[in-house]
Design an enzyme around this catalytic site. Structure first.
Site, PDB file in Angstrom:
ATOM      1  N   ASN A  82     -15.711   9.267  70.972  1.00 20.05           N
ATOM      2  CA  ASN A  82     -14.344   9.380  70.476  1.00 20.05           C
ATOM      3  C   ASN A  82     -13.307   9.422  71.602  1.00 20.05           C
ATOM      4  OD1 ASN A  82     -12.144  10.494  68.521  1.00 20.05           O
ATOM      5  ND2 ASN A  82     -12.350  12.061  70.118  1.00 20.05           N
ATOM      6  N   THR A  86      -4.340   6.441  76.180  1.00 17.91           N
ATOM      7  CA  THR A  86      -3.427   5.287  76.167  1.00 17.91           C
ATOM      8  C   THR A  86      -2.608   5.286  77.450  1.00 17.91           C
ATOM      9  OG1 THR A  86      -1.778   6.601  74.997  1.00 17.91           O
ATOM     10  CG2 THR A  86      -3.128   5.132  73.653  1.00 17.91           C
ATOM     11  N   ASP A  88       0.394   2.971  77.439  1.00 15.08           N
ATOM     12  CA  ASP A  88       1.134   1.870  76.809  1.00 15.08           C
ATOM     13  C   ASP A  88       2.266   1.368  77.698  1.00 15.08           C
ATOM     14  OD1 ASP A  88      -0.493   2.440  74.663  1.00 15.08           O
ATOM     15  OD2 ASP A  88       1.121   2.961  73.283  1.00 15.08           O
ATOM     16  N   TYR A 147      -5.465  -1.224  75.926  1.00 14.85           N
ATOM     17  CA  TYR A 147      -6.099  -0.450  74.842  1.00 14.85           C
ATOM     18  C   TYR A 147      -6.735  -1.380  73.796  1.00 14.85           C
ATOM     19  CZ  TYR A 147      -6.247   3.353  71.307  1.00 14.85           C
ATOM     20  OH  TYR A 147      -6.625   4.290  70.365  1.00 14.85           O
TER      21      TYR A 147
HETATM   22  N1  CAA Z   1       6.313  -6.949  67.967  1.00 12.55           N
HETATM   23  C1  CAA Z   1       6.976  -7.869  68.710  1.00 12.55           C
HETATM   24  N2  CAA Z   1       7.829  -7.534  69.699  1.00 12.55           N
HETATM   25  C2  CAA Z   1       8.010  -6.218  69.938  1.00 12.55           C
HETATM   26  C3  CAA Z   1       7.354  -5.216  69.209  1.00 12.55           C
HETATM   27  C4  CAA Z   1       6.468  -5.637  68.186  1.00 12.55           C
HETATM   28  N3  CAA Z   1       5.771  -4.749  67.460  1.00 12.55           N
HETATM   29  N4  CAA Z   1       7.718  -4.026  69.703  1.00 12.55           N
HETATM   30  C5  CAA Z   1       8.592  -4.270  70.703  1.00 12.55           C
HETATM   31  N5  CAA Z   1       8.764  -5.588  70.841  1.00 12.55           N
HETATM   32  C6  CAA Z   1       9.643  -6.253  71.772  1.00 12.55           C
HETATM   33  C7  CAA Z   1      11.029  -5.648  71.704  1.00 12.55           C
HETATM   34  O1  CAA Z   1      11.790  -6.225  70.665  1.00 12.55           O
HETATM   35  C8  CAA Z   1      11.577  -5.971  73.078  1.00 12.55           C
HETATM   36  O2  CAA Z   1      12.024  -7.317  73.117  1.00 12.55           O
HETATM   37  P1  CAA Z   1      13.316  -7.716  73.943  1.00 12.55           P
HETATM   38  O3  CAA Z   1      13.020  -7.369  75.389  1.00 12.55           O
HETATM   39  O4  CAA Z   1      13.468  -9.175  73.697  1.00 12.55           O
HETATM   40  O5  CAA Z   1      14.420  -6.870  73.355  1.00 12.55           O
HETATM   41  C9  CAA Z   1      10.337  -5.884  73.956  1.00 12.55           C
HETATM   42  O6  CAA Z   1       9.201  -6.029  73.097  1.00 12.55           O
HETATM   43  C10 CAA Z   1      10.251  -4.566  74.711  1.00 12.55           C
HETATM   44  O7  CAA Z   1      10.326  -3.493  73.745  1.00 12.55           O
HETATM   45  P2  CAA Z   1      10.854  -2.050  74.138  1.00 12.55           P
HETATM   46  O8  CAA Z   1      12.322  -2.078  74.381  1.00 12.55           O
HETATM   47  O9  CAA Z   1      10.348  -1.068  73.132  1.00 12.55           O
HETATM   48  O10 CAA Z   1      10.179  -1.844  75.571  1.00 12.55           O
HETATM   49  P3  CAA Z   1       9.758  -0.530  76.253  1.00 12.55           P
HETATM   50  O11 CAA Z   1       9.246  -0.924  77.596  1.00 12.55           O
HETATM   51  O12 CAA Z   1      10.818   0.516  76.150  1.00 12.55           O
HETATM   52  O13 CAA Z   1       8.526   0.004  75.355  1.00 12.55           O
HETATM   53  C11 CAA Z   1       6.353   0.016  74.451  1.00 12.55           C
HETATM   54  C12 CAA Z   1       7.447  -0.834  75.100  1.00 12.55           C
HETATM   55  C13 CAA Z   1       5.847   1.058  75.444  1.00 12.55           C
HETATM   56  C14 CAA Z   1       5.236  -0.923  74.114  1.00 12.55           C
HETATM   57  C15 CAA Z   1       6.938   0.719  73.206  1.00 12.55           C
HETATM   58  O14 CAA Z   1       7.510  -0.244  72.362  1.00 12.55           O
HETATM   59  C16 CAA Z   1       5.870   1.452  72.436  1.00 12.55           C
HETATM   60  O15 CAA Z   1       5.466   2.553  72.760  1.00 12.55           O
HETATM   61  N6  CAA Z   1       5.349   0.841  71.347  1.00 12.55           N
HETATM   62  C17 CAA Z   1       4.303   1.423  70.531  1.00 12.55           C
HETATM   63  C18 CAA Z   1       2.956   0.939  71.004  1.00 12.55           C
HETATM   64  C19 CAA Z   1       1.910   1.512  70.083  1.00 12.55           C
HETATM   65  O16 CAA Z   1       1.870   1.223  68.883  1.00 12.55           O
HETATM   66  N7  CAA Z   1       1.014   2.346  70.631  1.00 12.55           N
HETATM   67  C20 CAA Z   1       0.032   2.970  69.833  1.00 12.55           C
HETATM   68  C21 CAA Z   1      -0.204   4.349  70.386  1.00 12.55           C
HETATM   69  S1  CAA Z   1      -1.235   5.319  69.270  1.00 12.55           S
HETATM   70  C22 CAA Z   1      -2.724   4.675  69.482  1.00 12.55           C
HETATM   71  O17 CAA Z   1      -3.004   3.875  70.314  1.00 12.55           O
HETATM   72  C23 CAA Z   1      -3.771   5.177  68.513  1.00 12.55           C
HETATM   73  C24 CAA Z   1      -4.319   4.062  67.749  1.00 12.55           C
HETATM   74  O18 CAA Z   1      -5.462   3.716  67.967  1.00 12.55           O
HETATM   75  C25 CAA Z   1      -3.494   3.444  66.681  1.00 12.55           C
END
Ligand code: CAA
Length: 241
Positions: A82, A86, A88, A147
């Site tokens: 388990n 992350t 990210d 991840y």
């Molecule tokens: N699909 C497509 N594009 C996306 C998107 C998505 N889902 N999310 C963000 N983007 C794009 C944004 O629109 C942005 O585009 P522009 O530069 O053209 O504006 C670009 O990607 C950057 O986005 P951010 O401004 O959010 O960039 P950031 O550097 O501040 O953050 C990130 C990026 C760290 C990835 C943040 O968006 C984040 O934390 N996302 C969540 C990631 C996630 O789901 N992690 C899961 C953690 S929990 C886990 O992992 C457990 C599990 O098993 C489920």
């Protein structure tokens, strides 16, 4: 008969719920943890479950940890991989360290833990290995090339080891949680969660750690003996395979 179960990352989050559920079902549980001594001691005091500290990204530490658990509790019959982390970030900003940490902790840990237990399971003709993968290994996720790669790798590992181990009475399965209400998910910026994740979960809510623990309990049971090489998705309908 009380089976011995090891849960890596077993003192917090989903792992904590799994350790408690296994104990509740009568297993002798060893909960591994990597670094947070305070949380582990709190967990131990609250549950009376034995805790063991070792780094799942190190083969030698896992081999030593398995030896210690087997000396104290007996042969390991159930292994729940388990532990996971992350780091990210968008791929164009990802450092080699962010890549390596996630691959070593989330994927290489399966080799590191399964290898020291598999020979004993084969000799005793029984074993249950349950790997906690993720919805994001199935569908990929923005910000998680490291991840998603590790979690998809876990699914390939599961299917290959299941084929090798079936004739020895060992089942190997994966559980793919969706977004579960744990500290890991709390690290996601609230606006990202509200705009890009929650609207895509048909059930409209995060999962609870106990809902994943119940999947593990089932796969560990004798009743699940026909199931091997499977992926059990528990994600509120966010991704259907
Ligand atoms: N699909 C497509 N594009 C996306 C998107 C998505 N889902 N999310 C963000 N983007 C794009 C944004 O629109 C942005 O585009 P522009 O530069 O053209 O504006 C670009 O990607 C950057 O986005 P951010 O401004 O959010 O960039 P950031 O550097 O501040 O953050 C990130 C990026 C760290 C990835 C943040 O968006 C984040 O934390 N996302 C969540 C990631 C996630 O789901 N992690 C899961 C953690 S929990 C886990 O992992 C457990 C599990 O098993 C489920």
């Amino acid at each position: 008969m009380s089976r011995v179960a090891v849960v890596t990352g077993g003192t917090r989050g989903i792992g904590e719920a799994i350790s408690k559920a296994l104990k509740g079902a009568g297993y002798k549980v060893a909960a591994n943890y990597g670094g947070n001594d305070e949380a582990a001691q709190k967990f131990k005091a609250a549950t009376a479950i034995a805790v063991y500290k070792w780094d799942v990204s190190s083969y030698d530490s896992c081999a030593a940890g398995v030896k210690a658990v087997e000396a104290e509790l007996g042969p390991i019959e159930v292994l729940v991989n388990n532990a996971g982390v992350t780091r990210d970030t968008m791929f164009h900003r990802m450092t080699p360290e962010q890549w390596t940490t996630v691959i070593n902790t989330n994927l290489s840990s399966l080799f590191n833990m399964c290898r020291p237990v598999i020979e004993g399971m084969r000799a005793r003709k029984f074993g249950r290995i349950i790997n906690i993968s993720s919805i994001n290994g199935q569908k990929g996720q923005v910000g998680q090339t490291n991840y998603s790669a590790a979690k998809a790798g876990e699914l390939g590992f599961t299917k290959a080891l299941a084929q090798e181990s079936a004739k020895s009475g060992i089942t190997v399965n994966a559980v793919c949680p969706g977004y579960i209400a744990t500290e890991m998910v709390k690290k996601i910026p609230q606006d990202v969660l509200d705009k890009s994740i929650l609207p895509y979960i048909p059930l409209g809510r995060l999962g609870e750690p106990e809902e994943i623990a119940r999947c593990v309990l089932f796969l560990a049971s004798d009743e699940a003996g026909l199931i091997t090489g499977s992926t059990l998705s528990a994600n509120g309908g966010q991704f259907m395979v």
